[in-house]
Design an enzyme around this catalytic site. Structure first.
Site, PDB file in Angstrom:
ATOM      1  N   TYR A   1       0.862  -1.184   0.000  1.00 13.12           N
ATOM      2  CA  TYR A   1       0.000   0.000   0.000  1.00 13.12           C
ATOM      3  C   TYR A   1       0.896   1.231   0.000  1.00 13.12           C
ATOM      4  CZ  TYR A   1      -3.509   3.412   1.567  1.00 13.12           C
ATOM      5  OH  TYR A   1      -4.350   4.494   1.681  1.00 13.12           O
TER       6      TYR A   1
ATOM      7  N   ASP B   1       9.516   2.977  -0.479  1.00 15.37           N
ATOM      8  CA  ASP B   1       8.473   3.611   0.331  1.00 15.37           C
ATOM      9  C   ASP B   1       8.663   3.192   1.788  1.00 15.37           C
ATOM     10  OD1 ASP B   1       6.255   4.591   1.572  1.00 15.37           O
ATOM     11  OD2 ASP B   1       4.788   3.605   0.276  1.00 15.37           O
TER      12      ASP B   1
ATOM     13  N   LYS C   1       4.394   8.961   8.707  1.00 14.87           N
ATOM     14  CA  LYS C   1       4.138   8.343  10.013  1.00 14.87           C
ATOM     15  C   LYS C   1       5.094   8.851  11.108  1.00 14.87           C
ATOM     16  CE  LYS C   1       1.205   4.846   8.175  1.00 14.87           C
ATOM     17  NZ  LYS C   1       1.251   4.062   6.975  1.00 14.87           N
TER      18      LYS C   1
HETATM   19  C1  LIG Z   1       0.597   4.571   5.619  1.00 14.15           C
HETATM   20  C2  LIG Z   1       1.345   4.356   4.373  1.00 14.15           C
HETATM   21  C3  LIG Z   1       1.202   5.211   3.259  1.00 14.15           C
HETATM   22  C4  LIG Z   1       0.171   6.302   3.218  1.00 14.15           C
HETATM   23  O1  LIG Z   1       0.392   7.286   4.148  1.00 14.15           O
HETATM   24  P1  LIG Z   1      -0.843   8.271   4.553  1.00 14.15           P
HETATM   25  O2  LIG Z   1      -0.212   9.259   5.451  1.00 14.15           O
HETATM   26  O3  LIG Z   1      -1.864   7.400   5.196  1.00 14.15           O
HETATM   27  O4  LIG Z   1      -1.348   8.861   3.286  1.00 14.15           O
HETATM   28  C5  LIG Z   1       2.032   5.023   2.180  1.00 14.15           C
HETATM   29  N1  LIG Z   1       2.947   4.038   2.161  1.00 14.15           N
HETATM   30  C6  LIG Z   1       3.100   3.186   3.187  1.00 14.15           C
HETATM   31  C7  LIG Z   1       4.142   2.129   3.122  1.00 14.15           C
HETATM   32  C8  LIG Z   1       2.292   3.309   4.322  1.00 14.15           C
HETATM   33  O5  LIG Z   1       2.424   2.444   5.337  1.00 14.15           O
END
Ligand SMILES: *Cc1c(COP(=O)(O)O)cnc(C)c1O
Length: 463
Positions: free
Chosen positions: A151, A270, A298
């Site tokens: 994701y 990511d 995060k």
């Molecule tokens: C949480 C997450 C996202 C999205 O971040 P948001 O702040 O919720 O838009 C993207 N990539 C990874 C790996 C994530 O865990």
């Protein structure tokens, strides 16, 4: 199956959920919060301190989702609270530059040598969306390679075979994403280098970037296949004698790096979840990976909305106002968010060795302890863990990609989740979300969690 355990009273939460449903689709502002995958209504939260969350009815829970990752130092960590209060007294936003942005950037680049320049945005979604735009501009190509169950936020092109809520609700993609856009995303199985080679062969000079969660968290926790480690040679030989296999010379992430470089595509790592979670330099440091672009979020915002994308100078300088790639944000680099991020990252940096050793040891104790209880109760559960992120998959056998994760018994997970919640243990409400803990989780919390798991598994076998 019904739990034998008496459920705590949640009448206020139930009333608040009904009220919320008048205003918000499903009563929530982010889908997995609705608890659709595990059943039962979601408790409404009133406050949280350290490892503990208190709901609207006064029930207390040990928190193993940590706001989906950011709360690595526990809730309301005093230096973070003070930093936010101090910043707020000077106004919440200016829409002009402050020194705090460079202060936080300095700390981030110290941990990520691959980040020569960066931009702050307000979410992980924005970070990955912007990184992809940049990769397309830099390569003048259109196709993106991603991996099933990963994701990367909810921008159109990245929702194809995505993890997190998309996996939780079994949605193949999302309605509203035009086929023409989805067709530009190739979703391949994680940990499968031959599939990546084949995709590049099938689309010569058309793939702009590979984007990957280096350690998957959004299909549950799935580590990347490691490469051959010569110091373990004797063990491999012994295992091969008994029908085991010798691992390939190259790890999965190293393979991605090699393929992207050979084909002139960018590697976007990511680390929105793994950055500052598995170590100060995230998965890039852990796996000696040299990405072209990195995304963070995060933890880097200390609980406030922050995302980062950054990487090689030559790419980052293609952004406006220096270059032709447009990207902007009214609240980008927001002073409160920078203050919370700075307080969090500087605390992690000052105590890194002790903190990451403690997080790993605590996570091992609780993750192994609960898995052992499942084993004792004859409930099929497998465990994947990297540092302080992990998943108990309700199935036997290894989970190395999304297809295997998806074979988990989600009904059994839902039962376990409810039984744990009723005993005051708050796990992420989906089989396809990693669990986390914080520096505030101590022996007492861990022991209580394992004892609750024993009851939960017993209630599953006797129900
Ligand atoms: C949480 C997450 C996202 C999205 O971040 P948001 O702040 O919720 O838009 C993207 N990539 C990874 C790996 C994530 O865990």
């Amino acid at each position: 199956m019904s739990s034998r355990l008496p459920a705590p009273v949640r009448t206020r939460s139930e009333a608040l959920q009904q009220r919320a449903e008048r205003f918000f689709p499903g009563g929530v502002n982010s889908p997995v919060r609705a608890f659709g995958a595990v059943g039962g209504g979601p408790p409404f939260i009133e406050s949280a301190q350290g490892a503990w969350i208190t709901d609207a009815d006064g029930n207390r829970y040990i928190d193993y989702f940590g706001s989906w990752g950011p709360m690595i130092l526990g809730h309301a960590f005093p230096p973070v609270v003070e930093a936010i209060e101090r910043a707020a007294r000077n106004s919440a936003s200016f829409g002009a530059s402050t020194s705090a942005e460079a202060d936080l950037a300095e700390r981030i680049t110290a941990c990520y040598p691959a980040i020569e320049k960066l931009r702050f945005v307000s979410s992980g979604t924005e970070a990955t969306m912007s990184a992809i735009r940049l990769a397309r501009a830099a390569t003048r190509r259109k196709i993106i390679v991603k991996f099933e169950g990963c994701y990367h936020g909810h921008s159109d092109g990245l929702l194809v075979k995505a993890g997190s809520g998309v996996a939780t609700f079994g949605i193949p993609g999302s309605a509203g994403v035009p086929e023409e856009i989805a067709a530009l995303t190739l979703a391949l199985p994680f940990n499968d280098i031959p599939a990546v080679e084949a995709a590049f062969d099938a689309h010569p000079d058309q793939i702009a970037a590979i984007i990957v969660e280096p350690i998957v968290g959004n299909a549950g926790c799935i580590p990347p296949a490691a490469g051959y480690n010569p110091s373990l040679h004797k063990l491999y030989e012994a295992s091969a004698r008994f029908g085991g296999s010798i691992p390939p010379a190259e790890g999965f992430l190293a393979g991605l790096r090699r393929i992207a470089a050979r084909h002139g595509a960018l590697l976007i790592v990511d680390e929105v979840m793994t950055g500052f979670r598995v170590g100060l330099g995230g998965a890039c440091e852990m796996y000696s990976l040299e990405p072209d672009l990195v995304t963070l979020g995060k933890i880097v915002g200390g609980g406030l909305p922050v995302g980062v994308f950054g990487g090689k100078r030559a790419f980052m300088e293609m952004l406006a106002p220096l270059g032709p790639v447009y990207q902007a944000g009214t609240l980008s680099g927001n002073p409160l968010a920078m203050a919370a991020g700075l307080a969090t990252i500087s605390h992690l940096q000052a105590n890194a060795e002790q903190i990451y050793a403690q997080l790993s040891a605590s996570a091992a104790a609780v993750a192994d302890g609960v898995a052992q209880e499942a084993f004792n109760a004859n409930v099929p559960v497998g465990l994947n863990r990297v540092g302080s992120m992990w998943t108990w998959f309700f199935k036997l056998g290894p989970v190395t990609n999304y297809e295997q994760a998806a074979k988990s018994d989600t009904a059994a997970f839902g039962h376990f989740h409810r039984a744990m919640l009723d005993q005051g243990i708050w796990l992420p409400p989906s089989q396809f979300e990693a669990a986390f803990l914080s520096t505030a989780h101590g022996e007492e919390e861990i022991a209580a969690t394992i004892a609750s798991a024993r009851n939960a598994f017993q209630s599953m076998t006797t129900a």
